[in-house]
Design a protein around this motif. Structure first.
Motif: not given
Length: 213
Positions: A40, A99-100, A102-104, A106, A109
């Protein structure tokens, strides 16, 4: 003093900013990757790379376009408009990478000052571009309206560019405060931040100084 020395200096600083950013991203961070199997951090590294190219270098060149491009006003306007559009495209990719990541992982944001400044800068940048398109490109725009808005367009453009500089500096500070494998990476990040600040100052000087070459 005229704008010409500042224009030349700005090009050298833009090259320095790009070179330092690439050294940091490729050497210290291992590059970028969009593959699902990639780490990531490789995805997150795309965020500063695309943001620096878009919001710092492309925006700075767009701000100076009327001083750099030789030819009719229409050509200068087209280059100015296109460079800002390219900057927005790079920023969109950089924002997606953040954003990706942070999303991957957890992560929450829009919690830091850097993210607040970044979102505000992108929103104002897009609004500035749309308003300028309506006033200066749309055929039915009244000439008096263009003349009245032109000083405000310049002011807001420079203000948003300064916001982009501040956003980049706060973003680099986040990387310095995080755990870093190579101690020399701190120097690469700090020199990148100094080059970005110097580039911003020189761009402003290139705009406000007289253009008698």
């Amino acid at each position: 003093m005229t704008a010409l020395p500042m224009l030349l200096t700005a090009q050298l600083l833009a090259a320095a900013v790009l070179a330092l950013t690439l050294v940091w991203v490729l050497h210290f961070r291992g590059g970028v990757s969009w593959k699902p199997t990639s780490k990531s951090l490789f995805v997150y590294t795309a965020h500063p790379l695309f943001m620096v190219i878009g919001f710092i270098i492309c925006t700075g060149e767009a701000v100076m376009a009327y001083r750099i491009v030789l030819g009719p006003t229409a050509a200068k306007k087209a280059v100015h408009l296109l460079l800002h559009l390219v900057a927005l495209a790079f920023a969109a990719v950089g924002l997606y990478a953040a954003f990706k990541f942070h999303h991957d992982n957890g992560l929450p944001d829009i919690r830091s000052l850097h993210s607040w400044l970044g979102i505000a800068t992108i929103a104002l940048y897009a609004l500035q571009w749309l308003v300028a398109f309506v006033y200066f490109v749309f055929p039915r725009a009244v000439m008096t309206m263009r003349a009245d808005y032109a000083p405000w367009h310049i002011f807001f453009g420079l203000a948003i560019f300064l916001m982009a500089i501040c956003t980049a500096e706060t973003g680099l500070a986040k990387f310095v405060s995080a755990s870093i494998v190579y101690p020399s990476e701190v120097f690469a990040i700090n020199f990148t931040g100094i080059a970005i600040l110097m580039f911003g100052v020189v761009v402003i000087l290139a705009v406000i100084l007289p253009s008698r070459y």
